[in-house]
Enzyme design. Structure first.
Site, PDB file in Angstrom:
ATOM      1  N   HIS A   1      98.973  75.905   5.068  1.00 19.97           N
ATOM      2  CA  HIS A   1      98.739  76.206   3.648  1.00 19.97           C
ATOM      3  C   HIS A   1      99.273  75.107   2.733  1.00 19.97           C
ATOM      4  CE1 HIS A   1      97.129  80.111   4.438  1.00 19.97           C
ATOM      5  NE2 HIS A   1      98.254  80.620   4.886  1.00 19.97           N
TER       6      HIS A   1
ATOM      7  N   ASP B   1      94.355  80.560  12.987  1.00 20.37           N
ATOM      8  CA  ASP B   1      95.239  81.456  12.232  1.00 20.37           C
ATOM      9  C   ASP B   1      94.375  82.433  11.441  1.00 20.37           C
ATOM     10  OD1 ASP B   1      98.379  81.275  11.029  1.00 20.37           O
ATOM     11  OD2 ASP B   1      96.908  82.213   9.696  1.00 20.37           O
TER      12      ASP B   1
ATOM     13  N   HIS C   1      94.672  83.474   8.551  1.00 20.03           N
ATOM     14  CA  HIS C   1      94.506  83.038   7.166  1.00 20.03           C
ATOM     15  C   HIS C   1      93.881  81.645   7.136  1.00 20.03           C
ATOM     16  CE1 HIS C   1      97.963  85.876   7.171  1.00 20.03           C
ATOM     17  NE2 HIS C   1      97.391  86.315   6.069  1.00 20.03           N
TER      18      HIS C   1
ATOM     19  N   ASP D   1      98.577  85.377  14.252  1.00 17.82           N
ATOM     20  CA  ASP D   1      98.584  86.571  13.412  1.00 17.82           C
ATOM     21  C   ASP D   1      97.236  87.293  13.411  1.00 17.82           C
ATOM     22  OD1 ASP D   1      97.590  84.357  12.133  1.00 17.82           O
ATOM     23  OD2 ASP D   1      98.835  84.533  10.360  1.00 17.82           O
TER      24      ASP D   1
END
Length: 466
Positions: A186, A222, A224, A313
């Site tokens: 991120h 991931d 996200h 995740d």
């Protein structure tokens, strides 16, 4: 910042011994002799390979205990999801399985230099991370913390990732796993966010090119979207970024990563996003997307190194991702990517917040790096209809940049039309479609959520994090 919770169903309570034995630990308190017997049984078939000399190993591991010092100082009712126990649980699983130390060899840790970071981040961003060394506690965003050890931990993580990439490209290691934190995908050019300080995958890609790799593939699984990685390389044709993530039409954190985000300024097609439209996505959808989208594009791109931004995740049981990928699914995806770049593969830890899920999934991935095959084959399973629709939407856009996708798009389009026809023939019309129910934000976590689920039906939850 949303309240976070770690439930006993994750097997993360203190009595589970998960920080001593990883996912091998029992879910509940057991007699110590029984636990000892169980662990010895799991080691039996690994006893011989555990004696392999590290000098003969081809899989390198990047790890340094100083990264455990990065933690949230402020005491809260629930621990922050991105906490030191994530690395401890994985390390415990690897040690119990005789993998590391044993079958993999460590590389020396070093801190990334300012000059290397400036190839990825702005000077202001780098300085913002550095000044945290002089404070007890601070926050870049409501969910992205730092303490006085965080800057060094971030430099160590980036340095380990850069050196692993160089080791692999130079041929000194066949592949590697970066057991690092804080995560990175991120972190963009100008900001730290989403638990991330420095972008480890981006630093690795540029280190690989400095070591001689002309083209680098980054696959981000991931749950996200790696908005930072995409931002850094969206105008770069020498680095191909492919991300598979929950998106839900922009309602899932960080809201970026739609299928039509393809790159800019002449690098269109070098960002490939597979945005899942709902939670609960599992092995079948991921493997299907790999075979229909990821592998054809990767083969056409022909990278010299493949980097996996390996957040776990999307794993079954993760409290933030709420998806259903198993360790076998992650192992299968790793094996598929092992066919790209001549096996030159670097896996970098990103997110993953259920200690059992992250430790079992990471162990399964490293076993593939060591040459073991996944426990079972997932080839015969079909994706969900929603998953197939997402893949078809991606193909419709990306075939304009990657002609190799044209035949797959035509076949899937026909198949989806057949599914739609069969569905219309089987489903009886209902009097009125029931409106979707969205839980109040104060009910999204804790016991009230279960009660709400039982009373009203499915709840849609927005989650934040890496």
């Amino acid at each position: 910042m949303l309240p976070y919770t770690v439930t006993s169903s994750c097997g993360e309570h203190k009595e589970s011994a998960i920080l001593k034995h990883g996912f091998f630990a029992p879910s509940f308190v057991q007699d110590s002799n029984l636990l000892k017997t169980e662990l010895e049984m799991k080691r039996t078939d690994k006893a011989m390979v555990s004696q392999v000399s590290t000098s003969n190993s081809s899989t390198a591991i990047g790890f340094d205990e100083r990264m455990l010092l990065h933690s949230e100082v402020e005491m809260k009712s629930h621990p922050h999801p991105e906490r030191p126990d994530r690395l401890r649980a994985i390390a415990a699983s690897l040690a119990t399985a005789g993998i590391f130390p044993g079958r993999c060899y460590p590389i020396p840790a070093r801190e990334i230099t300012k000059e290397e970071l400036e190839m990825v981040h702005s000077p202001e961003n780098i300085q913002a991370v550095e000044v945290t060394s002089n404070v007890i506690s601070c926050y870049f965003t409501p969910d992205t913390y730092a303490n006085k050890h965080s800057a060094q931990a971030a430099r160590l993580a980036a340095g380990l990732c850069a050196d692993l990439a160089s080791e692999i490209v130079s041929g000194r290691a066949k592949n590697g796993f970066a057991l690092v934190r804080p995560p990175g995908h991120h972190a963009g050019v100008k900001q730290a966010m989403g638990f991330c300080l420095h972008n480890n995958a981006a630093v690795s890609a540029l280190a690989a090119q400095a070591a001689g790799a002309k083209k680098v593939l980054i696959v981000d699984w991931d749950v996200h979207h790696g908005n930072g990685t995409q931002e850094i390389f969206e105008q770069n044709k020498s680095v191909l970024y492919i991300s598979l993530h929950r998106h839900e039409f922009g309602r899932f954190y960080p809201g970026t990563g739609a299928a039509d985000e393809v790159g800019t300024m002449g690098a269109e097609g070098y960002c490939v996003n597979v945005p899942w439209s709902q939670s609960g996505v599992g092995d079948n959808d991921y493997i299907f997307a790999f075979k229909q989208v990821v592998l054809p594009i990767a083969s056409a791109f022909a990278p010299d190194l493949t980097i996996i931004s390996a957040g776990f995740d999307a794993a079954r049981g993760d409290p933030l991702g709420m998806c259903d990928v198993t360790p076998t699914g992650y192992a299968q995806m790793t094996q598929l990517l092992n066919t790209v770049s001549g096996g030159k593969l670097l896996v970098i830890l990103e997110g993953g917040y259920n200690l059992r899920s992250i430790s079992s999934s990471a162990t399964a991935v490293i076993k593939v790096l060591l040459g073991e095959s996944p426990e079972c084959d997932l080839d015969d399973h079909l994706p969900s209809r929603a998953g197939m629709k997402t893949v078809l939407d991606v193909l419709a856009i990306q075939k304009n940049f990657w002609p190799v996708l044209e035949s797959s798009f035509s076949k899937l389009q026909s198949l989806l039309e057949i599914f739609a026809t069969e569905r219309r023939g089987k489903v009886k019309p209902c009097k009125q479609r029931r409106r979707a129910v969205v839980a109040p934000i104060c009910w999204q976590w804790g016991r009230k959520r279960l009660l709400y689920h039982l009373l009203k039906g499915q709840i849609r939850v927005r989650s934040k994090g890496c």
